[in-house]
Design a protein around this motif. Structure first.
Motif, short mmCIF file in Angstrom:
data_model
loop_
_atom_site.label_atom_id
_atom_site.label_comp_id
_atom_site.label_asym_id
_atom_site.label_seq_id
_atom_site.Cartn_x
_atom_site.Cartn_y
_atom_site.Cartn_z
N LYS B 94 5.46 -5.11 -11.30
CA LYS B 94 6.83 -4.79 -10.86
C LYS B 94 6.80 -3.55 -9.97
CE LYS B 94 9.57 -6.65 -14.65
NZ LYS B 94 10.23 -6.32 -15.91
N SER B 96 4.18 -2.36 -8.24
CA SER B 96 3.48 -2.67 -6.98
C SER B 96 4.41 -3.41 -6.03
CB SER B 96 2.25 -3.54 -7.21
OG SER B 96 1.69 -3.28 -8.42
N LEU B 97 5.15 -4.38 -6.58
CA LEU B 97 6.06 -5.16 -5.71
C LEU B 97 7.17 -4.29 -5.13
CD1 LEU B 97 6.44 -8.57 -7.60
CD2 LEU B 97 5.40 -8.20 -5.37
N SER B 98 7.69 -3.38 -5.95
CA SER B 98 8.77 -2.51 -5.43
C SER B 98 8.22 -1.55 -4.38
CB SER B 98 9.48 -1.78 -6.56
OG SER B 98 8.56 -1.30 -7.47
N LEU B 100 5.66 -2.16 -2.40
CA LEU B 100 5.40 -2.97 -1.21
C LEU B 100 6.68 -3.22 -0.43
CD1 LEU B 100 3.10 -4.61 0.22
CD2 LEU B 100 3.96 -6.60 -1.00
N SER B 101 7.75 -3.55 -1.16
CA SER B 101 9.02 -3.80 -0.47
C SER B 101 9.55 -2.52 0.18
CB SER B 101 10.06 -4.42 -1.39
OG SER B 101 9.92 -3.95 -2.67
N ALA B 102 9.35 -1.37 -0.48
CA ALA B 102 9.78 -0.10 0.10
C ALA B 102 9.01 0.19 1.39
CB ALA B 102 9.58 1.02 -0.91
N ILE B 104 7.59 -2.02 3.38
CA ILE B 104 8.04 -2.95 4.43
C ILE B 104 9.33 -2.44 5.07
CG2 ILE B 104 8.94 -5.29 4.84
CD1 ILE B 104 6.87 -6.23 2.72
N ILE B 105 10.26 -1.97 4.22
CA ILE B 105 11.55 -1.47 4.73
C ILE B 105 11.32 -0.27 5.65
CG2 ILE B 105 13.71 -0.33 4.03
CD1 ILE B 105 13.57 -2.16 1.49
N THR B 107 8.56 0.57 7.30
CA THR B 107 7.88 0.14 8.53
C THR B 107 8.87 -0.45 9.53
OG1 THR B 107 6.06 -0.42 7.08
CG2 THR B 107 5.88 -1.18 9.35
#
Lengths: 188, 174
Positions: B94, B96-98, B100-102, B104-105, B107
């Protein structure tokens, strides 16, 4: 089953171990059935409720919270399913009327009132309680769970639980008194 | 407290604290009505305890267990499903996924910010050989092209001979 062994089985079940879950089922299905039956008074419905409750637990085993005992979690699910059943059964007017008419029992042979007959009378009187009152009455007086556990299962405050229990006991007593015609429950 | 207040306590006697119980005990010693009620409720509780002692059990416990396990085995046909469910409930995944999404946002935000700055610079200083889409320039160019075309229109008539057209163009260039 002690709490540590139970927790160990839950951890194994969380990893998908069906054998461990079977042991949990074997240890607790009696309690689940007892609660369901005291609500529904119908064997088949009670068995269905127990099956559904364990299936729900299996599907949501990863959501198990350690601060609650497995027994409490199971009782909560069974109680909710039983109340749902009662709700739909009342709508369909499909409540099992297999218990004899209590006034008939009382007047026919008061001296030979057996525990089974008394059980029938109390269950019949419990039908007249509200859903909350019935739930508190079944769990506290018939299943004899601790007050704190009843509060946790039904998510009620201590005051609310006591209030519902008071009215449930009052109605049951009044019902019994009507049957025994102000005999002050001498026959019980 | 009057008798009416004690009525509730008498019905909930088992739920009372030791101190509250002592208070009720004191009251019923001097009140016949409450004593009778206490007596009656205690008898009722004994009867309810008797009912509670009669254990309710399924007719065939082994059959019920089998039925439950059959349903459960039906739901665990796919081990992969359980693996993924288990994975998505693990806290490390959970986190790691959060993260990663942060990432991406952030970037995408930086990318769009850079893009807006670059496009502003590009509009200010157009580089050599690039095409600038400007409606004013476009209109000017179009009117110039129109002027050039009308220059030859007089000579290129379908009703005149080719000889005439050549002569006409020669004269225009002179």
């Amino acid at each position: 089953m002690d709490q540590e062994a139970e927790l160990d089985l839950i951890k194994k079940a969380m990893k998908g171990d069906a054998v461990a879950f079977r042991l949990l089922v074997e240890a607790h299905q009696g309690l689940a059935y007892s609660i369901a039956f005291r609500f529904t008074r119908n064997e088949q419905e009670s068995e269905d409720i127990v099956q559904e409750a364990f299936l729900k637990i299996w599907k949501n085993i990863l959501r198990y919270e350690r601060e609650f005992r497995f027994k409490t979690w199971l009782s909560k699910i069974v109680t909710n399913l039983s109340l749902d059943y009662l709700k739909s059964a009342y709508k369909k007017n499909n409540i099992d009327k297999n218990a004899n008419d209590y006034t008939m029992i009382a007047t026919s042979d008061e001296n030979k009132l057996e525990a089974d007959e008394l059980k029938g009378i109390v269950y019949q009187l419990a039908e007249q309680l509200t859903k909350k009152q019935k739930a508190v009455f079944v769990l506290r007086d018939l299943e004899q769970l601790e007050s704190e556990e009843v509060c946790r299962i039904l998510q009620l405050s201590n005051g609310n639980m006591k209030s519902n229990l008071y009215y449930a006991r009052l109605k049951i007593k009044e019902g019994l008194q009507k049957i025994y015609k102000n005999d002050e429950l001498q026959r019980l | 407290m009057n008798c009416n207040d004690y009525k509730k306590s008498i019905f909930l006697y088992a739920e009372l604290s030791t101190l509250e119980k002592a208070e009720v005990d004191m009251h019923i010693k001097g009140c016949d009505n409450c004593f009778a009620l206490f007596h009656a409720t205690q008898k009722m509780q004994i009867s309810l305890n008797r009912i509670a002692q009669v254990k309710v059990a399924p007719e065939n416990a082994a059959k019920l267990t089998r039925a439950i396990m059959t349903k459960i085995n039906g739901t665990t046909a796919s081990k992969w499903h359980h693996f993924f469910t288990l994975s998505f409930h693990s806290p490390s995944l959970k986190i790691s996924l959060s993260l990663l999404s942060a990432l991406i946002i952030v970037t995408f935000s930086l990318e769009s910010f850079n893009h807006s700055i670059l496009s502003k610079q590009f509009l200010k200083q157009p580089s050599q050989g690039s095409v600038t889409l400007d409606s004013k320039v476009f209109r000017e160019k179009a009117s110039q092209r129109k002027g050039k075309a009308s220059f030859f229109v007089d000579c290129l008539s379908p009703f005149k001979s080719n000889q005439y057209s050549l002569e006409c163009l020669k004269n225009k260039f002179k």
